[in-house]
Structures are given as C-alpha cells and as structure tokens.
Design an enzyme around this catalytic site. Structure first.
Site, PDB file in Angstrom:
ATOM      1  N   HIS A  39       1.202 -61.294  38.318  1.00 60.85           N
ATOM      2  CA  HIS A  39       0.443 -62.372  37.683  1.00 60.85           C
ATOM      3  C   HIS A  39      -0.620 -62.980  38.593  1.00 60.85           C
ATOM      4  CE1 HIS A  39       3.343 -62.015  34.399  1.00 60.85           C
ATOM      5  NE2 HIS A  39       2.288 -62.360  33.702  1.00 60.85           N
TER       6      HIS A  39
ATOM      7  N   CYS B 185      -4.418 -57.475  24.393  1.00 58.02           N
ATOM      8  CA  CYS B 185      -4.768 -58.587  25.293  1.00 58.02           C
ATOM      9  C   CYS B 185      -4.280 -58.349  26.721  1.00 58.02           C
ATOM     10  CB  CYS B 185      -4.242 -59.913  24.770  1.00 58.02           C
ATOM     11  SG  CYS B 185      -2.447 -59.996  24.690  1.00 58.02           S
TER      12      CYS B 185
ATOM     13  N   ASN C  96       0.104 -54.797  29.620  1.00 56.19           N
ATOM     14  CA  ASN C  96       0.690 -54.889  30.970  1.00 56.19           C
ATOM     15  C   ASN C  96       2.192 -54.638  30.901  1.00 56.19           C
ATOM     16  OD1 ASN C  96      -1.842 -55.883  31.503  1.00 56.19           O
ATOM     17  ND2 ASN C  96      -1.197 -58.015  31.536  1.00 56.19           N
TER      18      ASN C  96
ATOM     19  N   ARG D 228      -2.258 -68.337  27.942  1.00 58.97           N
ATOM     20  CA  ARG D 228      -0.947 -68.277  28.598  1.00 58.97           C
ATOM     21  C   ARG D 228      -0.505 -69.701  28.917  1.00 58.97           C
ATOM     22  NH1 ARG D 228      -3.395 -63.546  31.233  1.00 58.97           N
ATOM     23  NH2 ARG D 228      -2.008 -61.746  31.002  1.00 58.97           N
TER      24      ARG D 228
ATOM     25  N   ARG E 232       0.014 -68.795  23.110  1.00 57.50           N
ATOM     26  CA  ARG E 232       1.270 -68.066  23.188  1.00 57.50           C
ATOM     27  C   ARG E 232       2.390 -69.023  23.592  1.00 57.50           C
ATOM     28  NH1 ARG E 232       1.752 -63.200  27.429  1.00 57.50           N
ATOM     29  NH2 ARG E 232       1.846 -64.870  28.946  1.00 57.50           N
TER      30      ARG E 232
END
Ligand code: PEP
Ligand code: MG
Length: 761
Positions: A365, A677, A629, A472, A508
């Site tokens: 991340h 995404c 990812n 996020r 999200r």
C-alpha cells in the site's frame, strides 16, 4: 542441533565484514563437524571462478589467492550440479583437481555443498578428512541446512560489500554503486537520502556524521544517566516484591552501565565521526555478538541484557532528538528498511522526491500511495545497505527499480535528461486535460481516479478525472488514534462528494486487515491476507459498518452522487447481508429528513470465487469493479507485500488476463457497469488491454491518468483489440509484456509511456 545452528547463524549475522563472517563459518563448522578441514569458495561474479575465501585446515595463506576455474575440480562440480558431492576418496574422482599451495593432498574424504540464494549458486562449503571415510547422512544434512541458512547472510554481505563499517571505507563520490529493487512508482528522483527508522529500534539506526561531536557526547552521557536513574527507580519500586536473586539482575544492569569501558567505546566511536545512536548501535551489536558466542548459557543471556540496555539508552536519545524535528534536506529521498504510510506522514511531502524501501513490493500500500502522489519509488531493495546510506547523493529510478548511490556526473547527467523529458511529457499531457478519453475511432472510456488523501481532490479535478472510481476510506481511519465518529466521517466524505459533484464518487467501505492495520485496532494473524479482511471485519462489527454507511449517505445529501463499494467479497451471502444493511441505513437517514436517494451499490471482484460467481453477483448490484491488485495476489498465490516472491507477482500473467476477460463474458447482458480500479488500470499497457476487453471505466491514481489518456487517445479500439488478440494466447507473463512493448512501439505510443532515455540505462 537446532540451537547450534541458531548460534552459528547469529554469530555470522553479527560479523563486521564479509571476510569476518566467512572466517566464523569455517571455524565454527570445522569444530561442529569435527572435520579436519572446512573451507568456503565463493563464485567471482565476473570470471565465474571459485575463489578460496576462507579456510581452516588448509594453508591459511592461500585464502583469497587461489581459485578454481568454473569447470575445474570437485568444487565447481558441486556448483554446476547445485547439489552436494560426498566422496570417500576424492582423489580417485575424475573431476578431482589438485589445487597446489593449499596442502590438501593429505585429505581423502570430501563433502561439498552448494551455497544457493534465490536460485543462484554463490559458492561452495567444503569439509574434508584425512581418513578415507564417507561423511554420514546426518553430517551431510547438517551442512546442507547450515548452508541454506547462511546463503542469505552471505548474499547480503556480498551485495553490500561489508556488513558493518563506518566512514573510513565509505565509497567515494562518483563510485556509481547500483542496487536492484522492484519498480514501485514510475519516475526518476535525484537528491540526498535520509534514512527513516521506527522509534526505539536499534537495528534500524543508520550511521550518520554528527553536526557537533561535543553535543553528541553530551547527549549520550545524559541518556546514560537517565537510564541509570530509571533502573534504580524500577529496582527500588520492585524491591519489596522480588527476591534478592532477581534484584541482582538490576545490579548487573547498573554494573554494565557503570563499566566505563562500554561508555568509553561508544564515545570513541562518536569521536571517530558517528552520531550517538549510530555509535551506540555499533558497540551494542558488537557486545551482543560477543556474548552470543559464549558456550555458558548464563553468559549468553547477557546478550539480551545488553540489547535491552541499548534500547533504553536509544529511547532517551530519541526523546531528546525526535526524528520528525530533524532538518530535512530538499530534495530528499526517504530510505527505510520498511517504509510505512505513517512514516510518510511525518515529512513535508513537497520536499520528498523519492522513496526507497528495503521490504515490500510494488503492490504494497505504501507503493500505491507513492504512485498516487507521483513520487518515484523503489521497493524490495533487499540488498541495500540502508544503514550506511544516510545523507548521501542518490538516484532513484522508479522505471527499472534501480538505485544509484554516490552517482558519477555522467550517470546524474543521463538521469537529469530523463527528468527533463518527463517534464516535457507532463506539459503534453496537460494540454489534454479537458479533452475526453476517446479512441481515434471515437470510442469513449471513462477515466476515474482512486483517492484516499484529501489532497487528491484538487489534484484529480486538475487532471481531468470524470469522478472517483475508488475512494479508499482506510486512510482517514489510519491517521487517527480511534475510530472516527459518524459525524467525523460525514464531514470527511462530504468533502469528497462535494469536491467532485455532480461527478460520481465511489466510496469503498473500510478495507482493513492484510497489510492495512489501524493502530488502535490491531489484528494479529498468521496469515492476514487470508484472514479477517475487508467486508469480513465490518460485517462482524455492525457498529462500524452502519456508522460508516450512514455517514456516507448523509454526506451525499442534496448531491446524489454517492456510490457505495464493498471490498473483498468472496460469497453471495456477504452481498445479501451488506445490501440489507445499506437499505436499512438509507431508510434511517431518509427518516431523519435528509435529502438523499438510495445510492448505487457495487462489489469489488478481487477474490477468485467472485470471478466464478460474477454472473450471480452482477444480478444483485449496480456495478462491479475489479481490484486487480488483490485478484492477482489471490489468483497467483503471491503475497503482494512479500519482496521474496515479488518476482512472481505479475498483472500480465495469462491467468490474470483470462480472469479479467472472463468477468466481461460472464456478466454480458446483466446490465452491470464494469470497471477496473487496481494498479493495472493505471499502467498504460494494462489500460489498453482492459479497454479492449470491454470494460466501461478505468480508475487509477491521478498521477497515471494523464498518461493513460494520452496513450488511449492515440489508438483506435480496433488496434487495442488486435493487440489483445495477440497476447491472449501467450503462455508467459514476460511474453505478454514484451509483445505489448513491441506493439506499442509499432503503434508509435511508446514515447508517451516511458521517457525514451530510460532505454539507454
Ligand atoms: C485492489 O485490490 O486492486 C484494490 C484496488 O484495492 P486495494 O489495493 O486497496 O486492496
Ligand atoms: Mg484490494
């Protein structure tokens, strides 16, 4: 046996140089195996010769001087076969080659095992006996185990030149030392490095030239004094509760502290030109390795006392000089053993031009954050001697994953040309800001941004984003010391929704777990990526889920541009449950009088089970977004954060491409909007393929967006589909990547993807 292995490995790890490490190995192995000879041969990377580096039993003067050719002798046979060779009488073997000057003619029996690191044979470890007798299976197994454990230490020491040494043998400017890592965020940074380290971690302390030796010595004595006082205080507080024996331990601590030699050693190192924390680390590690070598268990235990005292002194030194108050050079390249998002938060990001992390990979991340901020980054630079790289000239090449330290003028000049070319490209992209993302034959594809930082809003609008494809929400949760309240969240989400209105914003729900931890809600698991993550956590904590959903819906009042996205969906029941809760939250908020509409709800496809159930899922929701990812991580069983397997993590793996195409097939006619995404969408090559497969939108960092737009606008949909048709049948990830590079070159868009000069380096 285990404790013997552990002790040898510990001793080797604590060695001061590669040569010292090798000497320890031969000495300890000879003793442990009661062999007459133990030697280590290392492969010279240039000549491929096997050089006798260290020996016990053979002529000691030969070490470093004698070598065997790549096809000469039993040693090279071990290396070529990458397997042990165990012989009763080496002299009768056809590959035997007498290495004159070693004195090995007396030794008949021979056992050689390869030293292998990451598939590469680094050298050979050999034991020999005078008698004609085969080494038994137990001895062979011991040597193989030891060699496997030591390979990593030797590889690291080889790559870094030496394990520990201070300025005297520091490389000179212009030495052009190059280290390899994994590209984390594209771009080039030229600047001065600064090593960042977590507090109170002695091992992570870098060497550093002090500004004032006197101040450092003063700081050190003050810290020493403070630790002495702490220990006396603890000792007297506990004196009523502990026995005299136990109390004696504190006396040992005080004795170590009062023993002038330890303090004097540290002060000497400061005077030699290291700052107090660095001098402390050197001396403490030296003493630890000394005690760890002891056979007496009581004395061995003293190693942990020294370690503990070292940490205590360091804590006082750091209290006086917190990392964040240090003066930052500009432009700075932050270097760390393990870079984290919170470390980044401590520095003024306008001065941070590059990032380097020894651990982690491109899908960690922190790398995603770096891409969002457009900071060139190299991850997984496992051989970087980071402790010795503080405040030196450095170049970070985020295209190839290379790091240069002490760069020469020539290399700096070449990289400066890339930086200049990047700047030119930026202004080319800038001109496209207000134009739609449309192929040459008029096909539209939506380009959305991934956000999470507040700074993202202006930046994204600035770059022509059509909305937010992934917000996020972990980031606002991570930077606090408790869960944000519903009201806090409403305010944060409102800024995003307002910032982009009337464009849609996909928020999200909290996706913690895996490598995203909240400091105030620790989740400790053996296997975090397969554990309590994303929707699994929030459905188990309705209070967190409901507060978040209500906050999102309230924040959308009067704007009506909210979309809600659920992460880590692995079964239908999770969606049913979440949908029911979202409807309930909507009804509650509506009843409170807010001007809201039921938001569109979508799921992320990032677990293989969701690919196979894409059709059922499509029937339940309004949109689906592929988190490439995680989908890559779970399809390939490669931890996205583990630098050891980073070489296996490929977005362009044929299985990933087929899964992506499959999702389109399975959801055709279901009336669901499809997006990607994950980071793959922000890679121009990935974007071409995803568009060709039939996805409606791509969501990426605002940094990648202009580049992707520039590339897609230069192609027709037909061209993109032809490229897809050529790579879909390929069996290897590398073949996909190389074929795509060839095709974009032929289509004349390679220049837009990476500066042409990068090809020269
Ligand atoms: C993904 O997994 O692709 C994704 C977009 O989510 P994250 O990177 O936050 O896990
Ligand atoms: Mg994910």
């Amino acid at each position: 046996m285990l404790s013997l292995l552990r002790r040898i490995t510990q001793e080797v790890t604590g060695a001061q140089s590669l040569q010292a490490a090798l000497d320890i190995i031969v000495r300890r192995v000879r003793r442990a195996m009661r062999s007459e000879v133990c030697s280590i041969y290392l492969v010279d990377p240039n000549s491929q010769d096997y050089i006798l580096m260290a020996t016990r039993g053979l002529n000691a003067d030969a070490a470093g001087k004698l070598s065997l050719k790549a096809d000469e002798g039993l040693v090279s046979l071990v290396g070529r076969r990458a397997e042990p060779v165990n012989l009763e009488d080496a002299h009768t073997h056809p590959s035997f080659h007498y290495l004159s000057g070693t004195g090995e003619e007396r030794y008949k029996s021979f056992l050689g095992v390869p030293i292998i690191h990451h598939r590469q044979v680094l050298g050979v470890l050999v034991v020999q006996h005078e008698d004609r007798r085969r080494f038994d299976e137990g001895e062979e197994a011991f040597l193989i185990t030891l060699s496997a454990q030591l390979a990593g230490v030797i590889a690291h020491a080889e790559a870094t030149g030496a394990m520990e040494s201070l300025t005297p043998d520091a490389p000179s400017p212009g030495a052009d030392l190059r280290y390899k890592g994994i590209p984390g965020s594209a771009g080039v940074a030229i600047g001065k490095s600064q090593v960042v380290f977590p507090p109170a971690d002695l091992d992570a302390i870098p060497d550093r030239v002090p500004q004032s030796v006197d101040d450092e010595v003063d700081n050190f004595y003050q810290a020493l004094d403070a630790v002495r006082k702490d220990i006396r205080k603890v000792s007297s507080r506990l004196s009523k509760h502990i026995s005299n024996d136990e109390k004696a331990l504190f006396d040992v601590y005080l004795k170590i502290l009062d023993d002038n030699s330890l303090a004097a050693e540290i002060v000497n190192r400061i005077k030699d030109g290291n700052w107090a924390p660095g001098a402390l680390r050197q001396v403490v590690k030296l003493h630890i390795s000394f005690f760890e070598k002891m056979d007496d268990p009581y004395l061995r235990e003293r190693a942990s006392d020294i370690r503990d005292l070292g940490r205590r002194i360091l804590a006082h030194l750091q209290e006086k000089n917190p990392a964040a108050s240090e003066e930052i050079v500009d432009p700075v390249i932050l270097v760390s053993e393990e870079l984290t998002a919170s470390m980044l938060g401590e520095f003024p990001l306008d001065k941070v031009k590059g990032l380097v992390s020894v651990m982690g990979s491109s899908s960690s991340h922190v790398a995603i954050l770096a891409r969002a901020m457009g900071i060139p980054t190299v991850m997984g630079a496992v051989d970087l001697p980071y402790a010795k790289l503080d405040k030196i000239d450095m170049i970070v090449d985020g295209y190839s994953g290379q790091i240069y330290t002490h760069p020469s003028e020539a290399i700096t000049e070449s990289y400066q040309q890339i930086v200049d070319e990047e700047r030119e490209l930026e202004s080319e992209y800038e001109a496209l800001k207000d134009l739609p993302c449309e192929t040459l034959d008029g096909q539209r594809i939506g380009l959305y941004v991934n956000t999470g930082l507040l700074a993202d809003i202006n930046r994204s609008l600035d770059r022509g984003a059509e909305g937010v494809g992934l917000y996020r929400t972990e980031v606002p949760f991570m930077i606090r010391d408790r869960f944000p309240t519903e009201a806090d969240q409403e305010q944060i989400y409102r800024q995003q929704l307002e910032g982009f209105a009337p464009a849609p914003v996909t928020i999200r729900t909290l996706d913690i777990g895996g490598d995203k931890a909240l400091p105030y809600f620790p989740i400790k698991e053996e296997n975090p990526f397969l554990g309590w993550r994303g929707i699994r956590v929030t459905l188990d904590h309705l209070e967190i889920f409901m507060a978040q959903i209500r906050a999102m819906i309230k924040a959308s009042s009067g704007l009506h541009n909210l979309k809600i996205m659920l992460p880590m969906i692995s079964n239908i029941a999770e969606v049913e449950e979440a949908l029911a809760l979202i409807r309930r939250a909507y009804a509650e908020v509506k009843e409170e009088g807010y001007d809201v509409i039921m938001p569109k709800v979508g799921v992320m496809i990032e677990v293989p089970s969701a690919v196979y159930q894409a059709k059922e899922l499509a029937g339940m929701v309004d949109f689906m977004s592929v988190g490439s990812n995680d989908l890559t991580q779970y399809l390939l069983a490669v931890d996205r954060n583990n630098s050891r397997v980073a070489g296996l993590y490929h977005n362009f793996h044929p299985a990933v491409l087929r899964a992506l195409a499959d999702i389109v097939e399975r959801t055709r006619g279901e009336g669901v909007k499809l997006s990607v995404c994950g980071e793959m969408a922000g890679d121009p090559i990935g974007a071409i393929l995803i568009m060709a497969m039939g996805y409606d939108t791509l969501s990426m960092s605002s940094t990648s967006l202009p580049k992707v737009k520039a590339v897609l606008r230069k192609l027709t949909m037909q061209q993109a589909q032809d490229m897809l048709a050529q790579v879909m049948p390929l069996a290897h990830s590398d073949a996909v990547k190389q074929t795509m590079m060839k095709l974009v070159r032929e289509a004349g868009v390679e220049r837009l993807i990476r500066p042409s000069k990068t090809a020269d380096l």
